[in-house]
Write an enzyme that holds these catalytic residues in place. Structure first.
Site, PDB file in Angstrom:
ATOM      1  N   ILE A   4      25.552  -2.335 119.896  1.00 53.77           N
ATOM      2  CA  ILE A   4      24.152  -1.874 119.870  1.00 53.77           C
ATOM      3  C   ILE A   4      24.109  -0.343 119.926  1.00 53.77           C
ATOM      4  O   ILE A   4      23.281   0.292 119.263  1.00 53.77           O
ATOM      5  CB  ILE A   4      23.345  -2.513 121.016  1.00 53.77           C
ATOM      6  CG1 ILE A   4      23.456  -4.051 120.927  1.00 53.77           C
ATOM      7  CG2 ILE A   4      21.883  -2.091 120.955  1.00 53.77           C
ATOM      8  CD1 ILE A   4      22.899  -4.795 122.126  1.00 53.77           C
ATOM      9  N   SER A  13      18.872  -7.315 129.781  1.00 49.09           N
ATOM     10  CA  SER A  13      19.052  -8.538 129.005  1.00 49.09           C
ATOM     11  C   SER A  13      18.061  -9.595 129.452  1.00 49.09           C
ATOM     12  O   SER A  13      17.681  -9.651 130.634  1.00 49.09           O
ATOM     13  CB  SER A  13      20.474  -9.040 129.241  1.00 49.09           C
ATOM     14  OG  SER A  13      20.622 -10.358 128.768  1.00 49.09           O
ATOM     15  N   ALA A  14      17.688 -10.457 128.527  1.00 49.06           N
ATOM     16  CA  ALA A  14      16.835 -11.601 128.874  1.00 49.06           C
ATOM     17  C   ALA A  14      17.535 -12.508 129.872  1.00 49.06           C
ATOM     18  O   ALA A  14      16.891 -13.361 130.497  1.00 49.06           O
ATOM     19  CB  ALA A  14      16.486 -12.388 127.616  1.00 49.06           C
ATOM     20  N   TYR A  54      28.092 -11.213 134.871  1.00 49.58           N
ATOM     21  CA  TYR A  54      27.576 -10.284 133.854  1.00 49.58           C
ATOM     22  C   TYR A  54      26.057 -10.156 133.997  1.00 49.58           C
ATOM     23  O   TYR A  54      25.505  -9.054 134.088  1.00 49.58           O
ATOM     24  CB  TYR A  54      27.939 -10.772 132.439  1.00 49.58           C
ATOM     25  CG  TYR A  54      27.012 -10.202 131.397  1.00 49.58           C
ATOM     26  CD1 TYR A  54      27.129  -8.874 131.004  1.00 49.58           C
ATOM     27  CD2 TYR A  54      25.969 -10.965 130.860  1.00 49.58           C
ATOM     28  CE1 TYR A  54      26.236  -8.331 130.095  1.00 49.58           C
ATOM     29  CE2 TYR A  54      25.078 -10.431 129.951  1.00 49.58           C
ATOM     30  CZ  TYR A  54      25.217  -9.113 129.576  1.00 49.58           C
ATOM     31  OH  TYR A  54      24.321  -8.578 128.696  1.00 49.58           O
ATOM     32  N   LYS A  58      23.238  -6.917 135.396  1.00 50.43           N
ATOM     33  CA  LYS A  58      21.996  -6.430 134.772  1.00 50.43           C
ATOM     34  C   LYS A  58      20.842  -6.491 135.784  1.00 50.43           C
ATOM     35  O   LYS A  58      20.053  -5.556 135.907  1.00 50.43           O
ATOM     36  CB  LYS A  58      21.658  -7.260 133.530  1.00 50.43           C
ATOM     37  CG  LYS A  58      22.673  -7.162 132.408  1.00 50.43           C
ATOM     38  CD  LYS A  58      22.712  -5.776 131.786  1.00 50.43           C
ATOM     39  CE  LYS A  58      23.749  -5.634 130.700  1.00 50.43           C
ATOM     40  NZ  LYS A  58      23.968  -4.235 130.301  1.00 50.43           N
TER      41      LYS A  58
END
Ligand code: WQD
Length: 335
Positions: A13, A125-126, A150, A154
């Site tokens: 990204i 992140s969602a 992970y 976030k």
């Protein structure tokens, strides 16, 4: 205006965002340690844009090296893409994930504070929504209940940013919660190139289509969804990249604040829809079998994208066909 520091700018990204920043005429400084990316990406960014940028091969846990970047450049804002992102690996190596993702973010923020740089865009992140109570997911939905380290990194970094803003409201922070980024730059020069066997759907499909992997396993066809397979909000990485420019505009324009946006299309597609679209658009075969559900997966996840539209003017323009075509175009160039 000063320069924009992009951590993880050689990554998936990050590289697409750097392209959009350079195309807009921004001055960019990249730091990356190539932990999950390649040096050629930097050359390819230059090929696409015909523009140059400053690059430092450093680890963002190296405080002295990060300080040197701020010492040597007039940094105005920071976009933090750097971080480990493999869900399964994070279960095996939680301490590495907490140290790298959270430690790196804290060192970056401390250095920003030291040099009085207070505009920060964070790649969230969602996944912070855990198992959502309902879809589409708005920014007001409950967060927490992440199912792997992970995702928890976030979640915790979001909390750190909230605490930081509370302590000093001259910070200007934008948290972007990505849904499922896929596809590649239309040049085919940059894209997603995970090391080893991919965990995510799109890179797995492209490797099956290329004959590198024999068949796709579809993880479950008994979910309560349109065709029984999992539904996700896939967003073209170039649309996603453009969202970061709009986030920076917001931080440059408005009063200070901490802002949170979902970046998705608002449309949910199933695994089978993805496979069928990929086959049709690219005229290739993607053999698959139905396999058991994957642990930690949820049935449906898609964004309510209206807050980003109303406040940032963000709207995804590319559809599932574009995502499949560009993803395959990139994969073919890697063969
Ligand atoms: C999508 C759908 C699978 C692979 C994860 C992280 C998230 C974010 C993106 C990134 C699901 C199905 C997949 C396969 C399959 N993180 N699938 N066979 O799980 O929505 O999100 O990646 O940095 O935090 O959790 O994405 O692409 O893995 O899966 O059937 O071989 O495809 O079950 O329904 P996911 P995904």
């Amino acid at each position: 205006m000063g320069k924009i520091l992009v951590t993880g700018g050689a990554g998936y990204i990050g590289s697409h965002t750097v392209v959009e920043l350079l195309n807009k005429g921004e001055e960019v400084v990249i730091i990356d340690n190539f932990s999950n990316s390649k040096k050629e990406v930097l050359d390819n960014i230059k090929k696409i844009t015909n523009k140059d940028f400053k690059f430092y091969e450093i680890n963002y846990l190296d405080r002295d090296a990060v300080e040197k970047v701020f010492e040597e450049n007039d940094i105005d804002s920071v976009i933090n893409f750097a971080g480990y992102k493999a869900v399964g690996e994070s279960v095996q190596k939680p301490l590495e994930y907490y140290e790298n993702n959270i430690g790196g973010a804290v060192i970056l923020l401390e250095t920003m504070k030291k040099y009085n740089v207070k505009k920060f865009v964070f790649s969230s992140s969602a996944t912070v929504y855990g198992n959502p109570e309902k879809v589409p997911i708005t920014e007001e939905s409950k967060i927490g209940g992440t199912t792997n380290p992970y995702g928890t990194t976030k979640l915790y970094i979001e909390q750190i940013l909230q605490d930081l803003y509370k302590s000093d409201n001259t910070w200007d922070i934008c948290i972007l919660r990505y849904f499922n980024p896929v596809g590649a730059h239309e040049s085919g020069l940059i894209g997603e190139d995970p090391k080893g066997i991919p965990n995510n759907l799109m890179p797995y499909i492209t490797k099956v289509a290329a004959g590198i992997l024999p068949e796709l396993s579809i993880f479950g066809n008994d979910y309560n969804t349109k065709d029984g397979t999992g539904v996700r909000d896939y967003i073209h990485v170039v649309d996603l990249a453009k969202g970061h420019l709009l986030a920076l505009d917001k931080l440059n324009k408005e009063d200070n604040g901490i802002f949170i946006y979902n970046l998705g299309t608002g449309k949910g597609y199933s695994v089978l829809e993805m496979v069928e679209t990929f086959k049709k658009v690219n005229n290739v075969d993607v053999p698959y079998k139905i396999a058991p559900r994957r642990e930690g997966d949820i049935a449906e996840c898609y964004a309510d994208p209206s807050k980003a539209k109303n406040e940032l003017g963000f709207e995804a323009t590319k559809n599932l066909e574009d995502m499949c075509r560009d993803g395959w175009n990139y994969q073919k160039k890697q063969l």
